[in-house]
Write an enzyme that holds these catalytic residues in place. Structure first.
Site, PDB file in Angstrom:
ATOM      1  N   SER A 155      29.544  62.385   9.898  1.00 39.46           N
ATOM      2  CA  SER A 155      28.482  61.405  10.227  1.00 39.46           C
ATOM      3  C   SER A 155      27.675  62.010  11.369  1.00 39.46           C
ATOM      4  CB  SER A 155      29.147  60.104  10.695  1.00 39.46           C
ATOM      5  OG  SER A 155      28.205  59.225  11.284  1.00 39.46           O
ATOM      6  N   TYR A 168      35.300  55.474  16.027  1.00 42.30           N
ATOM      7  CA  TYR A 168      34.606  56.128  14.911  1.00 42.30           C
ATOM      8  C   TYR A 168      33.993  57.462  15.365  1.00 42.30           C
ATOM      9  CZ  TYR A 168      31.415  56.365  10.830  1.00 42.30           C
ATOM     10  OH  TYR A 168      30.743  56.742   9.698  1.00 42.30           O
TER      11      TYR A 168
HETATM   12  N1  LIG Z   1      26.970  54.711   4.670  1.00 45.31           N
HETATM   13  C1  LIG Z   1      26.568  55.310   5.788  1.00 45.31           C
HETATM   14  O1  LIG Z   1      25.521  54.953   6.357  1.00 45.31           O
HETATM   15  C2  LIG Z   1      27.359  56.460   6.346  1.00 45.31           C
HETATM   16  C3  LIG Z   1      26.774  57.230   7.351  1.00 45.31           C
HETATM   17  C4  LIG Z   1      27.496  58.288   7.879  1.00 45.31           C
HETATM   18  C5  LIG Z   1      28.763  58.582   7.411  1.00 45.31           C
HETATM   19  N2  LIG Z   1      29.324  57.810   6.436  1.00 45.31           N
HETATM   20  C6  LIG Z   1      30.669  58.165   5.988  1.00 45.31           C
HETATM   21  O2  LIG Z   1      30.676  58.308   4.595  1.00 45.31           O
HETATM   22  C7  LIG Z   1      31.962  57.980   4.071  1.00 45.31           C
HETATM   23  C8  LIG Z   1      31.785  56.959   2.956  1.00 45.31           C
HETATM   24  O3  LIG Z   1      31.136  55.810   3.496  1.00 45.31           O
HETATM   25  P1  LIG Z   1      30.505  54.675   2.574  1.00 45.31           P
HETATM   26  O4  LIG Z   1      29.218  54.284   3.184  1.00 45.31           O
HETATM   27  O5  LIG Z   1      30.557  55.106   1.166  1.00 45.31           O
HETATM   28  O6  LIG Z   1      31.570  53.476   2.864  1.00 45.31           O
HETATM   29  P2  LIG Z   1      32.264  52.455   1.859  1.00 45.31           P
HETATM   30  O7  LIG Z   1      33.020  51.509   2.710  1.00 45.31           O
HETATM   31  O8  LIG Z   1      31.275  51.905   0.901  1.00 45.31           O
HETATM   32  O9  LIG Z   1      33.274  53.397   1.040  1.00 45.31           O
HETATM   33  C9  LIG Z   1      34.396  53.939   1.644  1.00 45.31           C
HETATM   34  C10 LIG Z   1      35.513  53.982   0.614  1.00 45.31           C
HETATM   35  O10 LIG Z   1      36.667  54.557   1.248  1.00 45.31           O
HETATM   36  C11 LIG Z   1      37.810  53.825   0.816  1.00 45.31           C
HETATM   37  N3  LIG Z   1      38.880  53.939   1.803  1.00 45.31           N
HETATM   38  C12 LIG Z   1      38.893  53.443   3.057  1.00 45.31           C
HETATM   39  N4  LIG Z   1      40.079  53.676   3.641  1.00 45.31           N
HETATM   40  C13 LIG Z   1      40.842  54.342   2.733  1.00 45.31           C
HETATM   41  C14 LIG Z   1      42.157  54.848   2.747  1.00 45.31           C
HETATM   42  N5  LIG Z   1      42.960  54.696   3.821  1.00 45.31           N
HETATM   43  N6  LIG Z   1      42.611  55.511   1.657  1.00 45.31           N
HETATM   44  C15 LIG Z   1      41.812  55.664   0.575  1.00 45.31           C
HETATM   45  N7  LIG Z   1      40.561  55.163   0.485  1.00 45.31           N
HETATM   46  C16 LIG Z   1      40.076  54.521   1.565  1.00 45.31           C
HETATM   47  C17 LIG Z   1      37.315  52.393   0.688  1.00 45.31           C
HETATM   48  O11 LIG Z   1      38.160  51.607  -0.126  1.00 45.31           O
HETATM   49  C18 LIG Z   1      35.913  52.589   0.131  1.00 45.31           C
HETATM   50  O12 LIG Z   1      35.896  52.526  -1.280  1.00 45.31           O
HETATM   51  C19 LIG Z   1      32.776  57.430   5.239  1.00 45.31           C
HETATM   52  O13 LIG Z   1      33.634  58.447   5.715  1.00 45.31           O
HETATM   53  C20 LIG Z   1      31.705  57.104   6.272  1.00 45.31           C
HETATM   54  O14 LIG Z   1      32.207  57.185   7.574  1.00 45.31           O
HETATM   55  C21 LIG Z   1      28.645  56.755   5.889  1.00 45.31           C
END
Ligand SMILES: NC(=O)c1ccc[n+]([C@@H]2O[C@H](COP(=O)([O-])OP(=O)(O)OC[C@H]3O[C@@H](n4cnc5c(N)ncnc54)[C@H](O)[C@@H]3O)[C@@H](O)[C@H]2O)c1
Length: 274
Positions: A155, A168
């Protein structure tokens, strides 16, 4: 068909960026192992990806002709990570790509001294140690084959601080450190490890994303207000789309990036260029 002949394991595949990567990889010919916890987690104040959402991702990928194995596993559990990679190898014989996408954005919204031990541990265990466990589970196999690409979804919070998001931010900075160290460990074996740093991604209903809404909720601001703050903070004046992240992950997964390892690729509309 940039990923024809490759098998990719994607964690956090039930929805969000994991789903976006899965469908893009499916379009490009990959075989897929789609892993998610598929249930809520004690201490996380919002619903995680469900079994039904994981099945929906599977259906979307199969519609592109991909062979898919769905695995319900928790990246906080070493044995489940090992079993998932074992199942992937039993089914497909080899794994060329690992996308560590599973992550949580909360519990957050507190100053450092207000964070409890349990909240801190949960964040680090999921967002940092989860990627380490999956890397540990697959890397010996990749080393033995002298090929592999591991993509850690970090991120901009891995590069700069965000107020009231210390757990985070620390986990994501740690993930970039893990990326660099693992890249050096495995470079002689042509196994590449890179970090992908998304900026603020729009909660696209097509992938059922909800991270922006959860971050806004943690900060106790309206989603629209939070979006506006980031539209203004990202110099390209727009939110990132899930397909922007999937496109960058595709490049890191494929052979066009064969000399790229230990890198941190930002897809943040210029946010960290300031
Ligand atoms: N969406 C954003 O704006 C953004 C920005 C920067 C970074 N990220 C990173 O991208 C990645 C995905 O984010 P997203 O936006 O798709 O979030 P999201 O919450 O939509 O998806 C995350 C997925 O990870 C799964 N998950 C969580 N904990 C888990 C575990 N212990 N074991 C297995 N699965 C698990 C959840 O069930 C979910 O389906 C994350 O690492 C997040 O930090 C997202």
């Amino acid at each position: 068909m940039q990923l024809k002949g490759k098998t990719a394991v994607i964690t956090g595949a039930a929805r969000g960026l994991g789903r976006a990567c899965a469908t893009r990889f499916a379009e490009e010919g990959a075989d897929l192992v789609l892993l998610d916890i598929g249930q809520d987690l004690d201490g996380v104040p919002y619903p995680l990806g469900s079994g039904g959402q994981l099945e929906h991702t599977v259906d979307l990928c199969r519609a592109h002709g991909a062979a898919v194995l769905a695995v319900t596993a928790d990246v906080r559990r070493s044995a489940e990570c090992e079993t998932a990679i074992g199942q992937a190898l039993d089914r497909f014989g080899s794994v060329q790509v690992l996308v560590n996408g599973a992550g949580i954005a909360a519990p957050s919204g507190k100053a450092v001294h207000e964070i409890t031990e349990d909240e801190w541990d949960l964040m680090i265990d999921t967002d940092l140690s989860g990627a380490w466990r999956m890397t540990k589970a697959v890397s010996a196999h990749m080393v033995a084959r002298n090929e592999g690409s591991i993509i850690n979804v970090a991120s901009t919070a891995g590069l700069v601080g965000y107020r009231h998001f210390a757990g985070y931010v620390a986990a994501k900075h740690g993930l970039i450190g893990l990326t660099k160290a693992a890249a050096l460990d495995y470079a002689p074996h042509r196994v590449r490890v890179n970090a992908l740093c998304p900026g603020s991604v729009r909660d696209d209903p097509l992938v059922e994303g909800r991270m922006l809404a959860e971050i806004a909720r943690s900060l106790d601001v309206a989603v629209e207000e939070h979006e506006q703050i980031f539209v203004q903070a990202q110099p390209m004046n727009r939110l990132i789309e899930p397909e922007d992240i999937a496109g960058a992950a595709l490049w890191l997964a494929g052979d066009d990036s064969r000399q790229v390892t230990g890198s941190t690729i930002t897809v943040d509309g210029g946010f960290t260029a300031r």
